[in-house]
Every structure is written in structure tokens, then in C-alpha cells.
Design an enzyme around this catalytic site. Structure first.
Site, mmCIF file in Angstrom:
data_model
loop_
_atom_site.group_PDB
_atom_site.id
_atom_site.type_symbol
_atom_site.label_atom_id
_atom_site.label_comp_id
_atom_site.label_asym_id
_atom_site.label_seq_id
_atom_site.Cartn_x
_atom_site.Cartn_y
_atom_site.Cartn_z
ATOM 1 N N GLN A 1 -5.057 -0.207 -1.011
ATOM 2 C CA GLN A 1 -4.013 -0.973 -0.314
ATOM 3 C C GLN A 1 -3.038 -1.571 -1.350
ATOM 4 O O GLN A 1 -2.867 -1.000 -2.408
ATOM 5 C CB GLN A 1 -4.588 -2.072 0.587
ATOM 6 C CG GLN A 1 -5.366 -1.554 1.799
ATOM 7 C CD GLN A 1 -6.793 -1.188 1.489
ATOM 8 O OE1 GLN A 1 -7.513 -1.937 0.859
ATOM 9 N NE2 GLN A 1 -7.238 -0.040 1.938
ATOM 10 N N ARG B 1 5.550 5.518 8.524
ATOM 11 C CA ARG B 1 5.677 4.236 7.819
ATOM 12 C C ARG B 1 7.064 3.658 8.008
ATOM 13 O O ARG B 1 8.050 4.402 8.099
ATOM 14 C CB ARG B 1 5.409 4.432 6.324
ATOM 15 C CG ARG B 1 4.004 4.935 6.052
ATOM 16 C CD ARG B 1 3.765 5.127 4.570
ATOM 17 N NE ARG B 1 2.454 5.707 4.340
ATOM 18 C CZ ARG B 1 2.194 6.680 3.480
ATOM 19 N NH1 ARG B 1 3.155 7.184 2.728
ATOM 20 N NH2 ARG B 1 0.983 7.158 3.353
ATOM 21 N N THR C 1 -4.846 -6.963 5.219
ATOM 22 C CA THR C 1 -6.189 -6.416 5.362
ATOM 23 C C THR C 1 -7.161 -7.573 5.110
ATOM 24 O O THR C 1 -6.729 -8.707 4.850
ATOM 25 C CB THR C 1 -6.402 -5.210 4.416
ATOM 26 O OG1 THR C 1 -7.632 -4.566 4.779
ATOM 27 C CG2 THR C 1 -6.424 -5.617 2.949
ATOM 28 N N LYS D 1 8.273 7.669 -6.926
ATOM 29 C CA LYS D 1 9.156 8.241 -5.906
ATOM 30 C C LYS D 1 10.632 7.889 -6.113
ATOM 31 O O LYS D 1 11.371 7.698 -5.138
ATOM 32 C CB LYS D 1 8.673 7.821 -4.515
ATOM 33 C CG LYS D 1 7.293 8.404 -4.189
ATOM 34 C CD LYS D 1 6.885 8.108 -2.772
ATOM 35 C CE LYS D 1 6.530 9.352 -2.012
ATOM 36 N NZ LYS D 1 6.053 9.115 -0.656
ATOM 37 N N GLY E 1 0.826 -1.202 0.000
ATOM 38 C CA GLY E 1 0.000 0.000 0.000
ATOM 39 C C GLY E 1 0.861 1.252 0.000
ATOM 40 O O GLY E 1 2.088 1.182 0.103
ATOM 41 N N ASP E 2 0.199 2.399 -0.194
ATOM 42 C CA ASP E 2 0.874 3.709 -0.162
ATOM 43 C C ASP E 2 1.940 3.846 -1.239
ATOM 44 O O ASP E 2 2.962 4.499 -1.035
ATOM 45 C CB ASP E 2 1.507 3.975 1.223
ATOM 46 C CG ASP E 2 0.534 3.713 2.346
ATOM 47 O OD1 ASP E 2 -0.605 4.183 2.237
ATOM 48 O OD2 ASP E 2 0.905 3.030 3.313
ATOM 49 N N ARG F 1 -22.318 -14.381 6.501
ATOM 50 C CA ARG F 1 -23.697 -14.310 5.984
ATOM 51 C C ARG F 1 -24.688 -13.677 6.959
ATOM 52 O O ARG F 1 -25.829 -14.072 7.064
ATOM 53 C CB ARG F 1 -24.177 -15.711 5.548
ATOM 54 C CG ARG F 1 -23.368 -16.226 4.381
ATOM 55 C CD ARG F 1 -23.542 -17.666 4.155
ATOM 56 N NE ARG F 1 -22.946 -18.425 5.228
ATOM 57 C CZ ARG F 1 -22.609 -19.716 5.131
ATOM 58 N NH1 ARG F 1 -22.830 -20.360 4.026
ATOM 59 N NH2 ARG F 1 -22.067 -20.338 6.146
ATOM 60 N N THR G 1 8.181 11.019 -11.065
ATOM 61 C CA THR G 1 9.326 11.685 -10.434
ATOM 62 C C THR G 1 8.945 12.872 -9.541
ATOM 63 O O THR G 1 9.826 13.600 -9.079
ATOM 64 C CB THR G 1 10.328 12.153 -11.524
ATOM 65 O OG1 THR G 1 9.617 12.946 -12.474
ATOM 66 C CG2 THR G 1 10.990 10.976 -12.223
ATOM 67 N N LYS H 1 -0.559 5.595 -5.582
ATOM 68 C CA LYS H 1 -1.573 5.271 -6.596
ATOM 69 C C LYS H 1 -2.374 6.503 -6.996
ATOM 70 O O LYS H 1 -2.809 6.615 -8.130
ATOM 71 C CB LYS H 1 -2.535 4.202 -6.057
ATOM 72 C CG LYS H 1 -1.916 2.841 -5.884
ATOM 73 C CD LYS H 1 -2.932 1.809 -5.439
ATOM 74 C CE LYS H 1 -3.313 1.902 -3.982
ATOM 75 N NZ LYS H 1 -2.267 1.610 -3.012
ATOM 76 N N GLY H 2 -2.578 7.435 -6.039
ATOM 77 C CA GLY H 2 -3.454 8.582 -6.277
ATOM 78 C C GLY H 2 -3.122 9.321 -7.564
ATOM 79 O O GLY H 2 -3.986 9.547 -8.407
ATOM 80 N N ASP I 1 12.845 9.817 -7.040
ATOM 81 C CA ASP I 1 13.660 10.938 -6.555
ATOM 82 C C ASP I 1 14.042 10.804 -5.083
ATOM 83 O O ASP I 1 15.015 11.410 -4.641
ATOM 84 C CB ASP I 1 12.926 12.264 -6.792
ATOM 85 C CG ASP I 1 11.533 12.265 -6.198
ATOM 86 O OD1 ASP I 1 10.714 11.421 -6.613
ATOM 87 O OD2 ASP I 1 11.263 13.069 -5.290
ATOM 88 N N GLY J 1 -6.246 5.711 1.603
ATOM 89 C CA GLY J 1 -6.007 7.152 1.636
ATOM 90 C C GLY J 1 -5.399 7.564 0.315
ATOM 91 O O GLY J 1 -4.225 7.324 0.085
ATOM 92 N N HIS J 2 -6.209 8.123 -0.565
ATOM 93 C CA HIS J 2 -5.706 8.504 -1.886
ATOM 94 C C HIS J 2 -5.671 10.028 -1.983
ATOM 95 O O HIS J 2 -6.683 10.690 -1.810
ATOM 96 C CB HIS J 2 -6.593 7.912 -2.990
ATOM 97 C CG HIS J 2 -6.477 6.417 -3.073
ATOM 98 N ND1 HIS J 2 -7.235 5.636 -3.912
ATOM 99 C CD2 HIS J 2 -5.653 5.559 -2.439
ATOM 100 C CE1 HIS J 2 -6.890 4.361 -3.759
ATOM 101 N NE2 HIS J 2 -5.944 4.291 -2.868
#
Ligand code: IMP
Length: 430
Positions: A224, A305, A239, A331, A12-13, A144, A414, A16-17, A333, A40-41
């Protein structure tokens, strides 16, 4: 017409956003198919920051249809407050652009209570959940006894469904030394919020089928990451949903042949929030430097994190379990300025070399990473938009990762700005 699934290829993290936002601009329909408001996006559009936890990213763009599929667990209060927050940012949310599956299971406050009680108790495994009630809601779904969105539209049947749910939850609560909950309280909670969510209810599998047949471009937005998948992840530190790409079909009600391309998002290093194994974790100055440079704090919980080198073994594994066609590497950079960079290429388990993450929890905890060391680069990669703008060593790093994971790099990101991307292949163009 190509339909694209985006999944996180690590824990996750992965960023993706930004990628989902770029793809949602090209899509007609954006669908969430698993998880809930534990995601969290963050989207940055023309300098405006939108933080989404539950709504599909398409919601911030006019003219896109957003769908919350049956595979999501829906907290109606979280939905209402996210919709209200977006409205204050000038985003229109109505039945014209948002539909929610009628067979979506609900998260209620008793689920949040149970999640927190378990996390706070000293017995059992501490997962480090987001405390949003995700796990308990999925338990009720497969048990159920869940209350589903459509139940809110059926006041005659609702009381007996709440009773059925409480038979289970009150037994648990008694066992945990907590007060029982009355059906009246649960019914009040549900009926108070119902008018805020029912207007969006629809038979979304059918709607999506119609959109698909009409040749519309569908983007399936994963939350995630694949290593948090309840079966393919580092169980039990996972999860409670399927986060692998196959869930895009089951969690939306379309068949697997609706998916034409799977884009996996991976950071150029690795992070994880919560407990569980993390073979390349760096609990030292380098790990802290990665965390600070990468601003590695949770969007949902604010937790710091855990950080470490890229684990190519795990990435290769998720390329396989999610059928990933291309990776968006994010990321890069953050690795600028390191004298040398390491990549995990295998593990040692009790003195033996292995090439995959074993399923056993105790074996996972004993893994020692085997590293390949590569020279770093001193020039900045931030904001590069073409390969020629990258230092030679950074290009070599990306190419080596590609080789190790057996999957092409489709994009390199980047910076958080959407223009700062090296595009090799547009997933919508197949
Ligand atoms: P849950 O999804 O709240 O049950 O949490 C289970 C595990 O998944 C914990 O380790 C969480 O930190 C992790 N997790 C849940 N959602 C996210 C996410 O969006 N990003 C990263 N980790 C997550």
C-alpha cells in the site's frame, strides 16, 4: 551493511513491484512487515509476469530468503493458493526460502464476511476496501482475540481460542442480522489448511536478527502507501495497518536501527483506489488520459483508479512521516505529450492557505489545491536510461518536484522493464 525499506509514498500502486524486484536481486532477505493479500505487486522477469499479493517479492528469485513478518495479517488459504500458482510458474517455495512469523495473526472467512457486510451496508462510511478481511483481522489482533499462526500447532488450546473469537463475532453478526457461525465450522476451516502453512512457521524476529548479525542485506517490502496508514493517512479512508516505514521495525521484530535507508516510491502523478479525499483528482478528460496511458486499473480488484496531478504537499508530508531518504519517481512517461503539467504546492482551506493535509476528515474534503503550472514536453521519456535521454522540460519537472518535496530523487523509472531506469543513487549503497 545497508538494509533498505521500500514504502509507497502516495495511496499505493506507485509501481513498487519493479523497484522491489531490482532491490531484491541485491538483497539476501526480503521481508513483508504489514498488510496482507490486499497488496498487488506485479513483477516482470525475463518476460514472465508474476503477480504477488502476500508473498515477499524475493520469492521468485532463487537463493533469497523471504519472510512474512508478525505485522502481516495472513490468510492461510490465500497463501496456499499463491504458493500453488507460483509452483505452476516453476518457482520453488519451501521452508528453505519462505518463513512466516509464528505470531502472525490470521485472516479467516469470518473476517472476509464482515469486511463485505460492512462495505455492502448502507450505514456508516464506505471505505471501498479490497474485501479481503484485512480491517476485521487487525481489529481482532488489537482486540487480543486473534487466532495466530502458532495456535494452529496447538490443537488442545485452539477450541477455546475459537470460542473467544466467536463470542465477539457472533454478537456482531447478530447485530448485522446475519446467522451465527459455529465453532465447529471455524475449527474445520483452520485445521484443514494448517498442514499447508505450518511448515513455514518460525521465530522470525530471531531469524532476522541472526541474518542481520551475519551481515546479510535485508530488504523490507512495504505494501500500500503511506497515505493509507491508519494513523498518518486520510483516516478513516485508510487501510488498517501502519504503512509508514517505522512499521518495518515493529512488523518484523527488528529495532529501528536495523534500517539504513528508506526509499519512497511515488508516481509522477497521483492515483487512488477506493473512497476518500483526493485534492488533485481530475474527473475530466486529462484524468482519463492519465488513467488510460498509465493503465490505472487495480491489480487485486480490477477497479479503475482515480487519477490526478502530482500533489507535492502530500509527498512532502510522507517524506517526513516515513523519513524517506530518496524517492523513486515512476511512470514519468505517462505525462509525455501534455501541453502543460500542474503540481499542487499548497491548499486553500476556507480561504486560508495551508501547507499540509489537515487530520480532520471534513477539512480534508474542503481542500482546494493551489497549483504551479509547468510546460510539458512532446518528446517521449519512455525507456530513458540517463538524464540526457530526457527532454529538458521533463528534467526541469523532476528537479522542481525534488525541490518542492525536500528530498532527492534517487531513481526515475521510465517503463515497466527494469533496465529502463535512471539511477542516481543505489539505496543499498547508502
Ligand atoms: P483494505 O486494505 O482492503 O482494508 O482497504 C482499505 C483502503 O486501502 C481502500 O481504499 C483500498 O482501496 C486501499 N488499498 C488497500 N490495499 C491497496 C493497495 O495495495 N493499493 C492501493 N490501495 C489499496
Amino acid at each position: 551493511m545497508a538494509n533498505v525499506v521500500v514504502v509507497g509514498a502516495q495511496w499505493g500502486d506507485e509501481g513498487k513491484g519493479k523497484l522491489v524486484d531490482w532491490l531484491s536481486e541485491q538483497a539476501d532477505v526480503v521481508v513483508r512487515f504489514q498488510g496482507g493479500h490486499n497488496a498487488g505487486h506485479t513483477l516482470v522477469i525475463d518476460g514472465e509476469v508474476y503477480k504477488l499479493s502476500l508473498l515477499p517479492s524475493g520469492i521468485v528469485r532463487p537463493g533469497k530468503l523471504s519472510v512474512i513478518g508478525n505485522g502481516v495479517v495472513l490468510d492461510p488459504y490465500a497463501l496456499a493458493s499463491e504458493v500453488d500458482r507460483l509452483k505452476t510458474q516453476g518457482v520453488e517455495v519451501s521452508r528453505d526460502n519462505l518463513r512466516i512469523a509464528d505470531n502472525c495473526s490470521l485472516i479467516l472467512s469470518l473476517h472476509r464476511d464482515l469486511d463485505a457486510m460492512r462495505e455492502d451496508s448502507n450505514s456508516g462510511t464506505k471505505i471501498g476496501t479490497t474485501r479481503r478481511g484485512i480491517g476485521p483481522a487487525y481489529e481482532d489482533k488489537v482486540g487480543r482475540r486473534a487466532i495466530r499462526l502458532m495456535d494452529l500447532a496447538d490443537p488442545a488450546e485452539l477450541p477455546s481460542k475459537v470460542e473467544r473469537l466467536l463470542t465477539h463475532h457472533n454478537a456482531l453478526r447478530r447485530g448485522l442480522g446475519q446467522d451465527e457461525i459455529s465453532a465447529r465450522v471455524v475449527l474445520e476451516e483452520i485445521t484443514t489448511i494448517a498442514p499447508k502453512v505450518l511448515p513455514y512457521m518460525d521465530v522470525t524476529w530471531r531469524l532476522l536478527d541472526q541474518e542481520r548479525r551475519a551481515g546479510k542485506r535485508i530488504l523490507f517490502e512495504g505494501a500500500q502507501g503511506a497515505l493509507l496508514d491508519v494513523e498518518h493517512g486520510t483516516y478513516p479512508y485508510v487501510t488498517s495497518s501502519h504503512t509508514v516505514s517505522g512499521q518495518a521495525a515493529a512488523g518484523s521484530g527488528l529495532g529501528p536501527n536495523a534500517i539504513n535507508y528508506v526509499l519512497g516510491i511515488a508516481k509522477a502523478y497521483t492515483t487512488r483506489v477506493g473512497g476518500g479525499p483526493f485534492p488533485t483528482e481530475l474527473d475530466d478528460e486529462i484524468g482519463h488520459r492519465i488513467g488510460d496511458r498509465g493503465r490505472e486499473f487495480g491489480t487485486v480488484t480490477g477497479r479503475r483508479r482515480r487519477c490526478g496531478w502530482l500533489d507535492a504537499v502530500l509527498l512532502r508530508q510522507t517524506v517526513s512521516t516515513s523519513g524517506i531518504d530518496g524517492i523513486a519517481l515512476t511512470k514519468l512517461d505517462v505525462l509525455d505529450g501534455f501541453e502543460e503539467i500542474r503540481v499542487c504546492i499548497g491548499y486553500k482551506l476556507d480561504g486560508r492557505e495551508i501547507d499540509h493535509m489537515p487530520a480532520s476528515e471534513s477539512a480534508q474534503a474542503r481542500l482546494e489545491p493551489i497549483y504551479e503550472t509547468m510546460p510539458g514536453w512532446s518528446d517521449s521519456t519512455a525507456k530513458a536510461r540517463s538524464w540526457t535521454q530526457l527532454p529538458g522540460e521533463a528534467v526541469k519537472y523532476v528537479r522542481r518536484v525534488e525541490e518542492l518535496i525536500g528530498c532527492p530523487i534517487a531513481l526515475v523509472s521510465t517503463s515497466p522493464e527494469r533496465q529502463d531506469t535512471i539511477l542516481v543513487r543505489n539505496p543499498f549503497e547508502g
